[in-house]
Scaffold this motif. Structure first.
Motif, PDB file in Angstrom:
ATOM      1  N   PRO A 291      15.555  40.288 -86.682  1.00  0.00           N
ATOM      2  CA  PRO A 291      16.177  41.613 -86.761  1.00  0.00           C
ATOM      3  C   PRO A 291      17.498  41.647 -87.532  1.00  0.00           C
ATOM      4  N   SER A 292      17.876  40.542 -88.165  1.00  0.00           N
ATOM      5  CA  SER A 292      19.200  40.474 -88.780  1.00  0.00           C
ATOM      6  C   SER A 292      19.392  41.439 -89.946  1.00  0.00           C
ATOM      7  N   THR A 293      18.280  41.915 -90.553  1.00  0.00           N
ATOM      8  CA  THR A 293      18.393  42.879 -91.654  1.00  0.00           C
ATOM      9  C   THR A 293      17.932  44.276 -91.240  1.00  0.00           C
ATOM     10  N   ALA A 294      17.788  44.495 -89.940  1.00  0.00           N
ATOM     11  CA  ALA A 294      17.277  45.785 -89.455  1.00  0.00           C
ATOM     12  C   ALA A 294      18.302  46.891 -89.667  1.00  0.00           C
ATOM     13  N   PRO A 295      17.852  48.095 -90.014  1.00  0.00           N
ATOM     14  CA  PRO A 295      18.760  49.239 -90.107  1.00  0.00           C
ATOM     15  C   PRO A 295      19.077  49.758 -88.710  1.00  0.00           C
ATOM     16  N   ALA A 315      11.897  45.232 -74.235  1.00  0.00           N
ATOM     17  CA  ALA A 315      11.850  43.969 -74.983  1.00  0.00           C
ATOM     18  C   ALA A 315      12.214  44.189 -76.447  1.00  0.00           C
ATOM     19  N   LEU A 316      11.729  45.284 -77.032  1.00  0.00           N
ATOM     20  CA  LEU A 316      12.070  45.582 -78.419  1.00  0.00           C
ATOM     21  C   LEU A 316      13.555  45.843 -78.572  1.00  0.00           C
ATOM     22  N   TYR A 317      14.121  46.603 -77.658  1.00  0.00           N
ATOM     23  CA  TYR A 317      15.553  46.898 -77.706  1.00  0.00           C
ATOM     24  C   TYR A 317      16.376  45.624 -77.594  1.00  0.00           C
ATOM     25  N   ARG A 321      18.878  44.430 -80.612  1.00  0.00           N
ATOM     26  CA  ARG A 321      20.334  44.527 -80.429  1.00  0.00           C
ATOM     27  C   ARG A 321      21.015  43.167 -80.408  1.00  0.00           C
ATOM     28  N   THR A 322      20.266  42.111 -80.066  1.00  0.00           N
ATOM     29  CA  THR A 322      20.882  40.778 -80.050  1.00  0.00           C
ATOM     30  C   THR A 322      20.963  40.160 -81.439  1.00  0.00           C
ATOM     31  N   GLY A 323      20.236  40.727 -82.419  1.00  0.00           N
ATOM     32  CA  GLY A 323      20.256  40.122 -83.736  1.00  0.00           C
ATOM     33  C   GLY A 323      20.619  41.040 -84.872  1.00  0.00           C
ATOM     34  N   SER A 324      20.672  42.354 -84.599  1.00  0.00           N
ATOM     35  CA  SER A 324      20.942  43.307 -85.672  1.00  0.00           C
ATOM     36  C   SER A 324      22.435  43.601 -85.784  1.00  0.00           C
ATOM     37  N   PRO A 325      22.961  43.677 -86.998  1.00  0.00           N
ATOM     38  CA  PRO A 325      24.369  44.038 -87.169  1.00  0.00           C
ATOM     39  C   PRO A 325      24.602  45.540 -87.050  1.00  0.00           C
ATOM     40  N   ASN A 326      23.529  46.318 -86.998  1.00  0.00           N
ATOM     41  CA  ASN A 326      23.640  47.771 -86.948  1.00  0.00           C
ATOM     42  C   ASN A 326      23.396  48.310 -85.545  1.00  0.00           C
ATOM     43  N   THR A 327      23.756  49.556 -85.346  1.00  0.00           N
ATOM     44  CA  THR A 327      23.650  50.168 -84.030  1.00  0.00           C
ATOM     45  C   THR A 327      22.199  50.349 -83.612  1.00  0.00           C
ATOM     46  N   THR A 328      21.944  50.174 -82.321  1.00  0.00           N
ATOM     47  CA  THR A 328      20.618  50.387 -81.752  1.00  0.00           C
ATOM     48  C   THR A 328      20.772  51.245 -80.504  1.00  0.00           C
ATOM     49  N   TRP A 329      20.102  52.390 -80.506  1.00  0.00           N
ATOM     50  CA  TRP A 329      20.131  53.281 -79.349  1.00  0.00           C
ATOM     51  C   TRP A 329      18.844  53.099 -78.548  1.00  0.00           C
ATOM     52  N   TYR A 330      19.003  53.055 -77.223  1.00  0.00           N
ATOM     53  CA  TYR A 330      17.826  52.984 -76.357  1.00  0.00           C
ATOM     54  C   TYR A 330      17.951  54.035 -75.261  1.00  0.00           C
ATOM     55  N   VAL A 331      16.959  54.925 -75.191  1.00  0.00           N
ATOM     56  CA  VAL A 331      16.923  55.984 -74.186  1.00  0.00           C
ATOM     57  C   VAL A 331      15.697  55.771 -73.318  1.00  0.00           C
ATOM     58  N   GLU A 332      15.917  55.525 -72.035  1.00  0.00           N
ATOM     59  CA  GLU A 332      14.805  55.376 -71.093  1.00  0.00           C
ATOM     60  C   GLU A 332      14.726  56.639 -70.252  1.00  0.00           C
ATOM     61  N   LEU A 333      13.638  57.361 -70.395  1.00  0.00           N
ATOM     62  CA  LEU A 333      13.506  58.695 -69.826  1.00  0.00           C
ATOM     63  C   LEU A 333      12.874  58.644 -68.437  1.00  0.00           C
TER      64      LEU A 333
END
Length: 373
Positions: A291-295, A315-317, A321-333
């Protein structure tokens, strides 16, 4: 005996009870039983009240049987109130996630509360035009729709969306429409594509089609609009699987595929593609990609999803988030089932507002409108 009333409360009761619990077996059956009632429980409650009043007025609920039926109807009404509470909680959950990232979501009461209350059908607003069934390949399933604001002077980013249904069925006019309409009203060019289905097409075919649609969006921007430097990819379920794989794939200039600026994954399926095992040469699960190059990525999933367990989204989140330099939002409904984006419900409206807030940095510079017209 009030046969019609018994059938009504039986159907509502089975659907309500199934929606209230988290089902881990017979997940597809649970999905079909609960998908609608989970998103519009207030309308089911209205139907229950109307049916009960009608049965009472016709004298059908007398004696012991009538008393039992009234008690059952009362319990169902309480269950529907709980489903309504869960559905309306989605907005606070989305707002909390946005606040964690220093962002606020819109407070448009008409779109967030009133529209889902009275008319939860995702009809296309008058300000948006749809150019339909455009070919991006030779196969009859290789078709796409373009959604744009009728004001052709608006010039915003591009959203490319792929539907779900396990790569084996589905349509680009079922899910995601509220999101497509919302962004198109704001000046985005939104593209919603269908693709070939299993078993006639396989894993590499679907990835190729995703890349082809991205190239189509770039190559046709002069005709249909959109800023090719700001392309966002989105999808639901299998479409989210396709989106996550594309977002996490390392850049490859040889393929001449536009690099996406952000990704939106709604109730993503993240397993290995059907029939493939650990010895696969090309990873078919996003968990096997770096995930290091993920947007920036937005993920939303329901904790009562009986088709794709919520643990997959978690698991995807965690992986991103542990490898991406960009923001990751996770919403659990809370209480949400699969395909929560099919109706203009309170839950879907809240998620769409979250996505709009998440994409706000990408949309900067676009002439935005404040509401549907």
């Amino acid at each position: 005996m009030p046969i019609g009333y018994i059938i009504t409360i039986l159907i509502i009761g089975v659907c309500t009870f199934t929606a209230l619990i988290r089902v881990t077996r017979f997940g597809i059956l649970a999905f079909y039983l609960t998908m609608v009632i989970n998103e519009i429980p207030h309308l089911a409650a209205l139907l229950l009240v109307f049916s009960t009043v009608l049965a009472l007025s016709e004298g059908d609920l007398h004696g012991l049987l009538g008393s039992v039926l009234l008690i059952v109807a009362g319990l169902e009404f309480v269950g529907l109130l709980e489903l309504t509470r869960r559905a309306t909680r989605a907005r606070s959950v989305v707002a909390s996630t946005a606040a964690d990232h220093g962002v606020q979501i819109s407070n448009d009461a008409a779109q967030s509360w009133i529209r889902p209350l009275v008319f939860p059908v995702p009809l296309r607003p008058g300000a948006v035009k749809r150019i339909g069934r455009l070919p991006y390949g030779d196969h009859p399933r290789q078709r796409l729709d373009v959604y744009r604001h009728r004001n052709g002077d608006l010039f915003g980013p591009i959203l490319v969306y792929f539907h779900g249904d396990g790569y084996s069925s589905g349509s680009n006019r079922n899910e995601g429409r509220v999101l497509l309409h919302r962004l198109a009203v704001q000046g985005w060019t939104c593209i919603s594509a269908t693709y070939r289905l299993r078993p006639d097409a396989g894993f590499t075919d679907h990835l190729d089609e995703a890349r082809t649609v991205l190239r189509w969006a770039r190559d046709n921007s002069e005709i249909h609009g959109g800023d090719v430097t700001r392309i966002v990819m989105a999808g639901s379920s299998a479409g989210a699987h396709m989106t996550a794989l594309t977002a996490l794939a390392p850049p490859n200039s040889a393929e001449a595929v536009p690099r996406i600026a952000a990704a939106v994954c709604l109730y993503p399926w993240i397993g290995r593609y059907f029939g493939r095992g650990e010895d696969e040469s090309q990873p078919s699960t996003p968990l096997a990609l770096d995930p290091s190059t993920a947007p920036p990525i937005f993920i939303a999933h329901g904790d009562h999803d009986s088709w794709v367990p919520v643990e997959e989204a978690r698991a995807l989140y965690d992986h991103i988030r542990t490898g991406s330099p960009n923001t990751t939002w996770y919403v659990e409904l809370p209480g949400a089932q699969h395909a929560f984006d099919a109706l203009f419900s309170w839950r879907n409206a809240a998620v769409v507002e979250g996505i709009v807030a998440f994409l706000r940095p990408i949309g900067e510079g676009t002439e935005l409108t404040d509401s549907y017209r």
